[in-house]
Design a protein around this motif. Structure first.
Motif, short mmCIF file in Angstrom:
data_model
loop_
_atom_site.label_atom_id
_atom_site.label_comp_id
_atom_site.label_asym_id
_atom_site.label_seq_id
_atom_site.Cartn_x
_atom_site.Cartn_y
_atom_site.Cartn_z
N GLY A 1 5.33 -9.74 7.13
CA GLY A 1 5.16 -8.30 7.10
C GLY A 1 4.05 -7.84 8.02
O GLY A 1 3.10 -8.57 8.27
N ASP B 1 5.45 -2.14 9.18
CA ASP B 1 6.46 -2.15 8.12
C ASP B 1 6.08 -1.20 6.99
O ASP B 1 6.92 -0.45 6.47
CB ASP B 1 6.64 -3.57 7.56
CG ASP B 1 7.24 -4.53 8.57
OD1 ASP B 1 7.93 -4.05 9.50
OD2 ASP B 1 7.01 -5.74 8.45
N LEU B 2 4.82 -1.24 6.59
CA LEU B 2 4.34 -0.36 5.53
C LEU B 2 4.40 1.11 5.97
O LEU B 2 4.84 1.99 5.21
CB LEU B 2 2.92 -0.73 5.12
CG LEU B 2 2.26 0.15 4.05
CD1 LEU B 2 3.09 0.17 2.77
CD2 LEU B 2 0.84 -0.33 3.75
N PHE C 1 -1.34 -6.51 -0.76
CA PHE C 1 0.06 -6.50 -1.21
C PHE C 1 0.62 -7.93 -1.13
O PHE C 1 0.47 -8.61 -0.12
CB PHE C 1 0.92 -5.61 -0.30
CG PHE C 1 0.55 -4.16 -0.32
CD1 PHE C 1 1.22 -3.28 -1.16
CD2 PHE C 1 -0.46 -3.66 0.49
CE1 PHE C 1 0.88 -1.92 -1.17
CE2 PHE C 1 -0.80 -2.32 0.48
CZ PHE C 1 -0.13 -1.44 -0.36
N TRP D 1 3.19 -9.18 -0.15
CA TRP D 1 4.28 -8.61 0.66
C TRP D 1 5.42 -9.57 0.96
O TRP D 1 6.60 -9.21 0.89
CB TRP D 1 3.70 -8.10 1.97
CG TRP D 1 4.63 -7.24 2.76
CD1 TRP D 1 5.61 -7.67 3.62
CD2 TRP D 1 4.72 -5.81 2.73
NE1 TRP D 1 6.28 -6.59 4.15
CE2 TRP D 1 5.76 -5.43 3.61
CE3 TRP D 1 4.02 -4.81 2.07
CZ2 TRP D 1 6.09 -4.11 3.84
CZ3 TRP D 1 4.37 -3.49 2.29
CH2 TRP D 1 5.39 -3.15 3.17
N ASN D 2 5.12 -10.79 1.33
CA ASN D 2 6.14 -11.70 1.88
C ASN D 2 6.87 -12.54 0.85
O ASN D 2 7.90 -13.13 1.16
CB ASN D 2 5.50 -12.63 2.91
CG ASN D 2 4.93 -11.87 4.09
OD1 ASN D 2 5.65 -11.21 4.82
ND2 ASN D 2 3.61 -11.93 4.27
N ARG E 1 11.84 -9.03 -1.76
CA ARG E 1 10.40 -8.85 -1.75
C ARG E 1 10.03 -7.69 -2.65
O ARG E 1 10.90 -6.92 -3.05
CB ARG E 1 9.91 -8.59 -0.32
CG ARG E 1 10.23 -9.72 0.66
CD ARG E 1 9.97 -9.30 2.08
NE ARG E 1 10.78 -8.15 2.44
CZ ARG E 1 10.71 -7.52 3.61
NH1 ARG E 1 9.87 -7.93 4.52
NH2 ARG E 1 11.49 -6.48 3.86
N MET F 1 8.64 -4.89 -2.09
CA MET F 1 8.95 -3.57 -1.55
C MET F 1 10.45 -3.36 -1.32
O MET F 1 10.88 -2.28 -0.92
CB MET F 1 8.18 -3.33 -0.24
CG MET F 1 6.67 -3.31 -0.42
SD MET F 1 6.08 -2.04 -1.57
CE MET F 1 6.02 -0.61 -0.50
N ARG G 1 8.74 -0.08 -5.32
CA ARG G 1 8.38 0.69 -4.13
C ARG G 1 7.91 2.10 -4.52
O ARG G 1 6.90 2.59 -4.01
CB ARG G 1 9.58 0.76 -3.18
CG ARG G 1 9.28 1.40 -1.84
CD ARG G 1 10.40 1.16 -0.85
NE ARG G 1 11.66 1.71 -1.26
CZ ARG G 1 12.76 0.99 -1.50
NH1 ARG G 1 12.73 -0.32 -1.39
NH2 ARG G 1 13.89 1.57 -1.87
N LEU H 1 -1.73 -7.48 3.91
CA LEU H 1 -0.37 -7.88 3.57
C LEU H 1 -0.31 -9.39 3.51
O LEU H 1 -0.37 -10.07 4.53
CB LEU H 1 0.64 -7.36 4.60
CG LEU H 1 0.64 -5.85 4.90
CD1 LEU H 1 1.71 -5.52 5.92
CD2 LEU H 1 0.85 -5.04 3.63
#
Length: 261
Positions: free
Chosen positions: A72, A76-77, A217, A219-220, A228, A230, A236, A260
């Protein structure tokens, strides 16, 4: 009389001979039509149809599993934020949501464990936690998708946390009021939990975000369905609602950094 009779007989013989010598008409051979075969398929039971659907879903996850994982990035965020708010925000309001590059820490390139990543983004952690004495607050928050995942993360950060006070911030088996009392009782350095519960603690005044220095986060990481955090609509939504509860303004003032993992 006799001659007539013999004449008739002779004529009869001639006719018989002609009948014998005349070629018999060939029997008409009917062309055989190809027969159509119909295979009667057994009716699918509910269990079988469910199995088929499950198998199809598994096929999609197999494709995802074979694809090259991509770490991430801050972009991306930012993109997710724009997509989430685009339906109810004006163009000017969307531009105001843009976070400065300076508020993002280096993202995990998928080579780090949690401890090694946290050491990289926060090399002065020991000094920070020693100076942190404020109750109802934490220095670092780690957001993840579930209580089970939060416990995994807490176990995996042993090399980083040292003597830090860590608190579980999720809903499973723990009431909000119990967590509020714990936060009021002592200074906590690290909080690991789900955005929904953290949001509720902030809402009830049990957690003050102003002293927060790091928001990380998870994230991955992907769950059994290869999703994931998100990728899950409910998570989300809760993340963005939490960001609006003071996190975005802290990022813009550069007192809070985002990572992230």
């Amino acid at each position: 009389m006799c001659s007539e009779a013999s004449g008739d007989e002779g004529g009869g013989d001639t006719e018989m001979k002609q009948q014998k010598t005349a070629p018999a008409p060939a029997p008409s051979k009917k062309t055989k039509q190809p027969k159509e075969c119909f295979l009667i398929q057994p009716k699918e039971t509910k269990e079988e149809s469910t199995k088929t659907r499950k198998w199809r879903k598994k096929k999609i996850t197999d494709i995802l599993a074979k694809s090259e994982p991509k770490p991430g990035t801050p972009e991306d965020l930012q993109k997710l934020m724009k997509d989430y708010y685009s339906s109810n925000r004006s163009v000017i309001e969307l531009e105001e949501l843009n976070l400065p590059d300076s508020c993002f820490l280096k993202a995990n390139d998928l080579t780090h464990s949690l401890s090694s990543y946290l050491k990289e983004i926060c090399p002065k952690w020991v000094k920070l936690r020693k100076n942190h004495t404020e109750k109802k607050s934490v220095l670092m928050l780690i957001l993840c998708s579930s209580a089970v995942r939060a416990l995994e993360l807490i176990r995996s950060m042993t090399a980083f946390k040292g003597d830090s006070k860590v608190m579980k911030l999720f809903a499973k088996h723990i009431k909000v009021q119990e967590q509020v009392k714990l936060l009021e009782k002592r200074a906590v350095h690290l909080g690991v939990g789900t955005p929904g519960r953290i949001k509720e603690l902030v809402k009830q005044g049990g957690l003050n975000l102003n002293p927060l220095k790091f928001l990380v986060f998870d994230w991955n990481w992907r769950d059994q369905k290869l999703k994931r955090m998100m990728d899950i609509p409910e998570i989300r939504k809760e993340v963005f609602e939490l960001l609006e509860m003071g996190v975005l303004s802290l990022c813009k003032s550069e007192s809070l950094k985002l990572g992230l993992f």
